[in-house]
Write a protein that holds these residues in place. Structure first.
Motif, PDB file in Angstrom:
ATOM      1  N   GLY A 198       0.801  -1.213   0.000  1.00 44.64           N
ATOM      2  CA  GLY A 198       0.000   0.000   0.000  1.00 44.64           C
ATOM      3  C   GLY A 198       0.836   1.266   0.000  1.00 44.64           C
ATOM      4  N   ARG A 199       1.893   1.282   0.791  1.00 45.47           N
ATOM      5  CA  ARG A 199       2.744   2.465   0.847  1.00 45.47           C
ATOM      6  C   ARG A 199       3.413   2.727  -0.502  1.00 45.47           C
ATOM      7  N   GLU A 200       3.911   1.675  -1.126  1.00 45.55           N
ATOM      8  CA  GLU A 200       4.558   1.841  -2.429  1.00 45.55           C
ATOM      9  C   GLU A 200       3.573   2.311  -3.490  1.00 45.55           C
ATOM     10  N   ALA A 201       2.337   1.815  -3.443  1.00 46.21           N
ATOM     11  CA  ALA A 201       1.323   2.297  -4.385  1.00 46.21           C
ATOM     12  C   ALA A 201       1.084   3.793  -4.176  1.00 46.21           C
ATOM     13  N   GLY A 202       1.007   4.221  -2.909  1.00 47.75           N
ATOM     14  CA  GLY A 202       0.852   5.637  -2.619  1.00 47.75           C
ATOM     15  C   GLY A 202       2.028   6.461  -3.093  1.00 47.75           C
ATOM     16  N   GLU A 203       3.232   5.925  -2.930  1.00 46.16           N
ATOM     17  CA  GLU A 203       4.428   6.626  -3.394  1.00 46.16           C
ATOM     18  C   GLU A 203       4.433   6.757  -4.907  1.00 46.16           C
ATOM     19  N   HIS A 204       4.036   5.715  -5.601  1.00 44.39           N
ATOM     20  CA  HIS A 204       3.953   5.787  -7.063  1.00 44.39           C
ATOM     21  C   HIS A 204       2.940   6.850  -7.492  1.00 44.39           C
ATOM     22  N   ALA A 205       1.788   6.886  -6.818  1.00 41.23           N
ATOM     23  CA  ALA A 205       0.762   7.874  -7.159  1.00 41.23           C
ATOM     24  C   ALA A 205       1.252   9.296  -6.885  1.00 41.23           C
ATOM     25  N   ALA A 206       1.933   9.476  -5.762  1.00 42.85           N
ATOM     26  CA  ALA A 206       2.445  10.808  -5.412  1.00 42.85           C
ATOM     27  C   ALA A 206       3.494  11.269  -6.415  1.00 42.85           C
ATOM     28  N   ARG A 207       4.417  10.396  -6.764  1.00 43.97           N
ATOM     29  CA  ARG A 207       5.463  10.764  -7.712  1.00 43.97           C
ATOM     30  C   ARG A 207       4.896  11.041  -9.096  1.00 43.97           C
ATOM     31  N   ALA A 208       3.839  10.316  -9.450  1.00 46.95           N
ATOM     32  CA  ALA A 208       3.225  10.512 -10.767  1.00 46.95           C
ATOM     33  C   ALA A 208       2.354  11.759 -10.821  1.00 46.95           C
ATOM     34  N   GLY A 209       1.981  12.282  -9.668  1.00 44.34           N
ATOM     35  CA  GLY A 209       1.044  13.404  -9.642  1.00 44.34           C
ATOM     36  C   GLY A 209      -0.357  12.972 -10.041  1.00 44.34           C
ATOM     37  N   ALA A 210      -0.701  11.716  -9.750  1.00 40.77           N
ATOM     38  CA  ALA A 210      -2.039  11.209 -10.064  1.00 40.77           C
ATOM     39  C   ALA A 210      -3.085  11.975  -9.272  1.00 40.77           C
ATOM     40  N   ARG A 211      -4.235  12.232  -9.886  1.00 42.29           N
ATOM     41  CA  ARG A 211      -5.274  13.023  -9.235  1.00 42.29           C
ATOM     42  C   ARG A 211      -6.168  12.203  -8.313  1.00 42.29           C
ATOM     43  N   ARG A 212      -6.184  10.893  -8.528  1.00 43.22           N
ATOM     44  CA  ARG A 212      -6.998  10.018  -7.683  1.00 43.22           C
ATOM     45  C   ARG A 212      -6.379   8.632  -7.702  1.00 43.22           C
ATOM     46  N   LEU A 213      -6.371   7.970  -6.554  1.00 42.70           N
ATOM     47  CA  LEU A 213      -5.778   6.646  -6.433  1.00 42.70           C
ATOM     48  C   LEU A 213      -6.838   5.647  -5.979  1.00 42.70           C
ATOM     49  N   VAL A 214      -6.947   4.554  -6.717  1.00 46.96           N
ATOM     50  CA  VAL A 214      -7.834   3.458  -6.338  1.00 46.96           C
ATOM     51  C   VAL A 214      -6.979   2.198  -6.224  1.00 46.96           C
ATOM     52  N   LEU A 215      -6.903   1.649  -5.019  1.00 44.70           N
ATOM     53  CA  LEU A 215      -6.101   0.450  -4.778  1.00 44.70           C
ATOM     54  C   LEU A 215      -6.884  -0.797  -5.152  1.00 44.70           C
ATOM     55  N   THR A 216      -6.216  -1.721  -5.835  1.00 49.63           N
ATOM     56  CA  THR A 216      -6.880  -2.933  -6.275  1.00 49.63           C
ATOM     57  C   THR A 216      -5.950  -4.130  -6.145  1.00 49.63           C
ATOM     58  N   HIS A 217      -6.458  -5.318  -6.534  1.00 50.58           N
ATOM     59  CA  HIS A 217      -5.697  -6.570  -6.511  1.00 50.58           C
ATOM     60  C   HIS A 217      -5.165  -6.876  -5.109  1.00 50.58           C
ATOM     61  N   ILE A 218      -5.997  -6.671  -4.114  1.00 53.69           N
ATOM     62  CA  ILE A 218      -5.613  -6.993  -2.736  1.00 53.69           C
ATOM     63  C   ILE A 218      -6.154  -8.381  -2.404  1.00 53.69           C
ATOM     64  N   PRO A 219      -5.285  -9.341  -2.088  1.00 50.75           N
ATOM     65  CA  PRO A 219      -5.727 -10.719  -1.836  1.00 50.75           C
ATOM     66  C   PRO A 219      -6.611 -10.811  -0.596  1.00 50.75           C
ATOM     67  N   PRO A 220      -7.452 -11.849  -0.527  1.00 56.03           N
ATOM     68  CA  PRO A 220      -8.343 -11.997   0.634  1.00 56.03           C
ATOM     69  C   PRO A 220      -7.614 -12.075   1.967  1.00 56.03           C
ATOM     70  N   TRP A 221      -6.360 -12.539   1.975  1.00 56.86           N
ATOM     71  CA  TRP A 221      -5.634 -12.676   3.246  1.00 56.86           C
ATOM     72  C   TRP A 221      -4.952 -11.377   3.688  1.00 56.86           C
ATOM     73  N   THR A 222      -5.065 -10.336   2.900  1.00 56.54           N
ATOM     74  CA  THR A 222      -4.406  -9.066   3.197  1.00 56.54           C
ATOM     75  C   THR A 222      -5.401  -8.064   3.779  1.00 56.54           C
ATOM     76  N   ASP A 223      -4.965  -7.292   4.773  1.00 53.71           N
ATOM     77  CA  ASP A 223      -5.806  -6.277   5.407  1.00 53.71           C
ATOM     78  C   ASP A 223      -5.877  -5.054   4.488  1.00 53.71           C
ATOM     79  N   ALA A 224      -6.971  -4.938   3.752  1.00 57.88           N
ATOM     80  CA  ALA A 224      -7.106  -3.863   2.758  1.00 57.88           C
ATOM     81  C   ALA A 224      -7.094  -2.484   3.403  1.00 57.88           C
ATOM     82  N   GLU A 225      -7.718  -2.345   4.568  1.00 60.40           N
ATOM     83  CA  GLU A 225      -7.754  -1.035   5.234  1.00 60.40           C
ATOM     84  C   GLU A 225      -6.356  -0.612   5.664  1.00 60.40           C
ATOM     85  N   ARG A 226      -5.539  -1.544   6.082  1.00 55.79           N
ATOM     86  CA  ARG A 226      -4.158  -1.215   6.430  1.00 55.79           C
ATOM     87  C   ARG A 226      -3.413  -0.719   5.193  1.00 55.79           C
TER      88      ARG A 226
END
Length: 250
Positions: A198-226
């Motif tokens: 999650g942190r790396e996805a946020g870093e990629h979005a920040a560096r890209a200057g993306a206007r909106r970030l939607v996180l996906t492909h989170i496996p069932p065993w992973t805490d999506a809110e974290r």
């Protein structure tokens, strides 16, 4: 453009979601990004079986492409109206062979190409219907492509599956919506060239200057809110989790 999340679970379907599949629409044209486990059933909530105009497969892992075998049956053995015309399918080198092998009992080794018009992906820019698209290789153990889809001055970037990738940052530069995988947990899994946390996805979005970030492909065993909280710690724009059936006007 309109983006509909058909499925967003990583690795295997969850109780509530099929695996990766995303419907992009504009000017009456329907482009499907990936068709993983369970996606074909969910797709019918949002589109007729024969209403797709093109399909993009980011890579050939089952959770992104395996329901293409079922879709072959839909188009090849059409129960009413005869066999369908071919539909463009954009995928990595070897897509036709992989799907034929996975299906295992096609009438001939060329039956897939009777309903799918296969195009081999390479990094570059081209047109799919009304969309201008650009594809780049990202960091995954098999050939995997991120895609940027543009229409009428707006843009959507989809990561596919990837580890840390400078090419993805460039692909997502100033994008209106960044649909980015976040399969790993920050501080837990650390396998280079496989998935983002999650942190790396946020870093990629920040560096890209993306206007909106939607996180996906989170496996069932992973805490999506974290993962979402980890992304928000480094990305100041609006960020949320993909959910099945969610619709975004871009």
């Amino acid at each position: 453009m309109k983006l509909t999340v058909v499925g967003c679970s990583g690795s295997f379907p969850s109780v509530g979601s099929a695996c990766s599949s995303y419907l992009v629409e504009a000017d009456g044209f329907r482009l499907l990004l990936d068709m993983g486990n369970g996606a074909l059933g969910e797709l019918q909530r949002h589109s007729g079986l024969y209403d797709l105009d093109a399909i993009f497969l980011s890579h050939l892992h089952a959770d992104h492409c395996i329901d293409m075998c079922g879709y072959f049956v839909v188009r090849y053995y059409r129960h009413d109206g005869g066999r369908c015309d071919t539909i463009p399918v954009y995928g990595p080198d070897g897509t036709e062979q992989r799907l034929t092998t996975a299906h295992a009992d096609t009438p001939t080794d060329k039956s897939m190409s009777e309903v799918f018009d296969f195009h081999t992906l390479k990094p570059g820019s081209f047109e799919i219907g009304p969309f201008s698209v650009r594809t780049e290789k990202v960091a995954h153990p098999v050939d995997t492509f991120g895609i940027r889809v543009e229409h009428d001055g707006r843009s959507l970037t989809y990561s596919g599956d990837t580890g840390v990738s400078e090419a993805l940052v460039e692909l997502a530069h100033d994008t209106d919506l960044f649909l980015c995988e976040a399969a790993f947990t920050y501080g837990k899994e650390d396998i280079p060239g496989l998935h983002l946390n999650g942190r790396e996805a946020g870093e990629h979005a920040a560096r890209a200057g993306a206007r909106r970030l939607v996180l996906t492909h989170i496996p069932p065993w992973t805490d999506a809110e974290r993962n979402l909280n980890d992304a928000r710690a480094v990305y100041d724009g609006p960020a949320e989790l993909a959910t099945p059936g969610a619709v975004y006007e871009i």
